[in-house]
Motif scaffolding. Sequence first.
Motif, PDB file in Angstrom:
ATOM      1  N   ALA A  46       2.075  -9.879  21.686  1.00 29.68           N
ATOM      2  CA  ALA A  46       2.481  -9.109  22.503  1.00 29.68           C
ATOM      3  C   ALA A  46       1.957  -7.926  22.699  1.00 29.68           C
ATOM      4  N   THR A  47       1.638  -7.281  21.497  1.00 27.34           N
ATOM      5  CA  THR A  47       0.976  -5.866  21.523  1.00 27.34           C
ATOM      6  C   THR A  47      -0.315  -5.814  21.220  1.00 27.34           C
ATOM      7  N   GLY A  48      -0.844  -6.786  20.616  1.00 27.98           N
ATOM      8  CA  GLY A  48      -2.411  -6.608  20.281  1.00 27.98           C
ATOM      9  C   GLY A  48      -2.413  -5.784  18.913  1.00 27.98           C
ATOM     10  N   LEU A  49      -1.215  -5.407  18.374  1.00 24.97           N
ATOM     11  CA  LEU A  49      -1.523  -4.597  17.227  1.00 24.97           C
ATOM     12  C   LEU A  49      -1.824  -5.670  15.974  1.00 24.97           C
ATOM     13  N   PRO A  50      -2.412  -5.267  14.821  1.00 24.33           N
ATOM     14  CA  PRO A  50      -2.774  -5.984  13.673  1.00 24.33           C
ATOM     15  C   PRO A  50      -1.603  -6.457  12.964  1.00 24.33           C
ATOM     16  N   LEU A  51      -0.766  -5.472  12.534  1.00 28.00           N
ATOM     17  CA  LEU A  51       0.410  -5.464  11.931  1.00 28.00           C
ATOM     18  C   LEU A  51       0.419  -6.470  10.936  1.00 28.00           C
ATOM     19  N   ARG A  52      -0.492  -5.748   9.619  1.00 32.53           N
ATOM     20  CA  ARG A  52      -0.709  -6.328   8.529  1.00 32.53           C
ATOM     21  C   ARG A  52       0.473  -6.579   7.714  1.00 32.53           C
ATOM     22  N   GLU A  53       0.265  -7.501   6.838  1.00 34.88           N
ATOM     23  CA  GLU A  53       1.258  -7.594   5.810  1.00 34.88           C
ATOM     24  C   GLU A  53       1.455  -6.546   4.823  1.00 34.88           C
ATOM     25  N   GLY A  54       2.846  -6.187   4.490  1.00 34.58           N
ATOM     26  CA  GLY A  54       2.762  -4.965   3.529  1.00 34.58           C
ATOM     27  C   GLY A  54       2.947  -5.618   2.053  1.00 34.58           C
ATOM     28  N   ARG A  55       2.266  -4.998   1.149  1.00 30.07           N
ATOM     29  CA  ARG A  55       2.758  -5.461  -0.163  1.00 30.07           C
ATOM     30  C   ARG A  55       3.891  -4.951  -0.670  1.00 30.07           C
ATOM     31  N   GLU A  56       4.307  -3.708  -0.230  1.00 31.22           N
ATOM     32  CA  GLU A  56       5.619  -3.020  -0.662  1.00 31.22           C
ATOM     33  C   GLU A  56       6.267  -2.574   0.474  1.00 31.22           C
ATOM     34  N   LEU A  57       7.647  -2.411   0.068  1.00 33.25           N
ATOM     35  CA  LEU A  57       8.572  -1.874   1.142  1.00 33.25           C
ATOM     36  C   LEU A  57       8.123  -0.366   1.646  1.00 33.25           C
ATOM     37  N   ASP A  58       7.577   0.380   0.600  1.00 31.56           N
ATOM     38  CA  ASP A  58       7.178   1.813   0.993  1.00 31.56           C
ATOM     39  C   ASP A  58       6.037   1.596   2.124  1.00 31.56           C
ATOM     40  N   ASP A  59       5.311   0.433   2.025  1.00 31.44           N
ATOM     41  CA  ASP A  59       4.134   0.505   3.260  1.00 31.44           C
ATOM     42  C   ASP A  59       4.467   0.685   4.404  1.00 31.44           C
ATOM     43  N   THR A  60       6.073   0.446   4.689  1.00 32.67           N
ATOM     44  CA  THR A  60       6.435   0.469   5.893  1.00 32.67           C
ATOM     45  C   THR A  60       6.911   1.824   6.512  1.00 32.67           C
ATOM     46  N   GLU A  61       6.475   2.562   5.548  1.00 32.33           N
ATOM     47  CA  GLU A  61       7.101   4.392   5.814  1.00 32.33           C
ATOM     48  C   GLU A  61       6.689   4.687   7.364  1.00 32.33           C
ATOM     49  N   GLY A  62       7.719   5.190   7.921  1.00 31.26           N
ATOM     50  CA  GLY A  62       7.338   5.997   9.235  1.00 31.26           C
ATOM     51  C   GLY A  62       6.888   5.104  10.302  1.00 31.26           C
ATOM     52  N   ASP A  63       6.221   3.951  10.347  1.00 33.73           N
ATOM     53  CA  ASP A  63       5.795   3.260  11.360  1.00 33.73           C
ATOM     54  C   ASP A  63       5.800   1.738  11.304  1.00 33.73           C
ATOM     55  N   GLY A  64       6.482   1.340   9.998  1.00 34.52           N
ATOM     56  CA  GLY A  64       6.378  -0.002   9.816  1.00 34.52           C
ATOM     57  C   GLY A  64       7.747  -0.774   9.882  1.00 34.52           C
ATOM     58  N   ILE A  65       7.881  -2.172   9.229  1.00 36.61           N
ATOM     59  CA  ILE A  65       9.118  -2.912   9.492  1.00 36.61           C
ATOM     60  C   ILE A  65       9.446  -3.613   8.024  1.00 36.61           C
ATOM     61  N   GLY A  66      10.405  -3.365   7.491  1.00 39.33           N
ATOM     62  CA  GLY A  66      10.813  -3.893   6.387  1.00 39.33           C
ATOM     63  C   GLY A  66      11.747  -4.880   6.446  1.00 39.33           C
ATOM     64  N   LEU A  67      11.594  -6.296   5.749  1.00 40.37           N
ATOM     65  CA  LEU A  67      12.593  -7.183   5.843  1.00 40.37           C
ATOM     66  C   LEU A  67      13.192  -7.705   4.417  1.00 40.37           C
ATOM     67  N   GLN A  68      14.365  -7.585   4.061  1.00 48.06           N
ATOM     68  CA  GLN A  68      14.781  -7.980   2.937  1.00 48.06           C
ATOM     69  C   GLN A  68      16.258  -8.401   2.981  1.00 48.06           C
ATOM     70  N   LEU A  69      16.831  -9.068   1.930  1.00 51.92           N
ATOM     71  CA  LEU A  69      18.110  -9.596   1.752  1.00 51.92           C
ATOM     72  C   LEU A  69      18.994  -8.327   1.136  1.00 51.92           C
ATOM     73  N   ASP A  70      20.424  -8.452   1.465  1.00 51.99           N
ATOM     74  CA  ASP A  70      21.335  -7.996   0.872  1.00 51.99           C
ATOM     75  C   ASP A  70      22.494  -8.689   0.506  1.00 51.99           C
TER      76      ASP A  70
END
Length: 541
Positions: A46-70
Amino acid sequence: MTEVIPAPRSVVAGSGEVRLTAHSQVYAGTETEGVGHWLRTVLRQATGLPLREGRELDDTEGDGIGLQLDPELGPEEYRLVSDWTGVLIEGGSEAGVFWGAQTLRQLLGPDVYRRAPLSRDRTWAAPHVTIEDAPRFRWRGLMLDVARHFMPKDGVLRYLDLMAAHKLNVFHFHLTDDQGWRVEIRRHPRLTETGSWRARTKFGHRASPLWVEKPHGGYYTQDDIREIVAYAADRHITVVPEIDLPGHSQAAIAAYPELGNTDIIDTTALSVWDNWGISANVLAPTDNTLRFYEGVFEEILGLFPSEFVHVGGDECLKDQWRRSPAAQARIKELGLADEDGLQSWFIGHFAKWLSARGRRLIGWDEILDGGLAEGAAVSSWRGYQGGIAAARAGHDVVLCPEQRVYLDHRQDGGADEPVPIGYVRTLEDVYRFEPVPPELTSQEAGHVLGTQANVWTEVMEDHARVDYQTFPRLAAFAEVAWSALPAPGERDFAEFERRMAVHYRRLDALGVAYRPPTGPLPWQQRPGVPGRPIEGPPPNR
């Protein structure tokens, strides 16, 4: 409040937004990798953005998306936090994370549902917000009848996506009926060679004089079924197959005449039924029939890993059994009181057979007649009474009363409503549906697994007609199934309509041919095609 459907349990709005950029990354923690793959795929389209795969949760800082279990959250519960650090979605399981990702998709705007970007230079942003959410029911279902009108595989996959977008998680797949057998059974090849197509089709209600004079048919190969089940599982949807018995079985008898009551009718003269209604041709109560369907279910169990297997059990006309010396002899041999007991014997046999293989039988509420095997569950369709009786007897139940959530019923009383069937069930009517009967005690109500909307396709000849009957009412139903009641008996329809104004744009982006609030468009009408309208309001209970 955000325009999220179904409504979340808790929403706390912030004052900024998270903008996705060419530098944004999506981090998927342990056991959320599948959600990460799905989310990157749909957002990239939908966006055309690359949205690369982050290696650490900190990679999402500011403009990214993090997914994890709680592990502190419930199995389908999630928490979505959008703030200056980015977007973080936590769930009690991967399913919870997935539902949170569906909410994020809604927050990004209707165009995020498109399969290619409309512009390369637009801004994609989610508002700063904290959402905490969990479903009311564990069974949030949609039944799709593909026996009356076949829906090709791609259409089924599309409906799984539409279900997921509305946080529905059980797909009840109605695969067999008098008018067609839709699943390949390798040990019984004539079920699809003969049983999967009919020579012509009634157009409109069964009293209509109109016919579509061409063959209609189709079926799913076993590999098609495996693909559908896997596609659903990736979206945290369970597929529950339905194989009808002992009624609604003319297609099977047409393929294998020995399954019918051969002592009173010439079953070799039967064909797959081309009309609607309830066929008088039912299965013969023989050991051969039991062995035949055990073979069918052995292959079904190999294709569908679901806990429940639906066996129909509804609308079994018993006139042939009354006239059949063989059936009467079987009643006497088994020590049964009557033909109702014979149907109960049929259902009980397969309840025990499935239980011995670690599965559970579920059937329409007629299976309560004559008693029901321990562990079996009930789909209550003839109103609430079957569900009430089942819950009081200690059986699990799914509420899907015809008068409330049969989406083949007409949406308006206007003369331009296409092939009007049944009661008028408006968007507001569906929104005000309450699945748990107030007559139940809290202990009895614990047997209510959830609820389900049913789409019977006799008068739905293609996917556009299915869309028209299903939407927008499925959005209202999804909120009933997911969202907790604000207070007993209270739902704010005006507020729901406000959110629907945005949701219609999502449906537009998804290509859903829904019924507009102003009424059917010219090409959605079916002038001159008779239906079966029922006048007056439906029963309250």
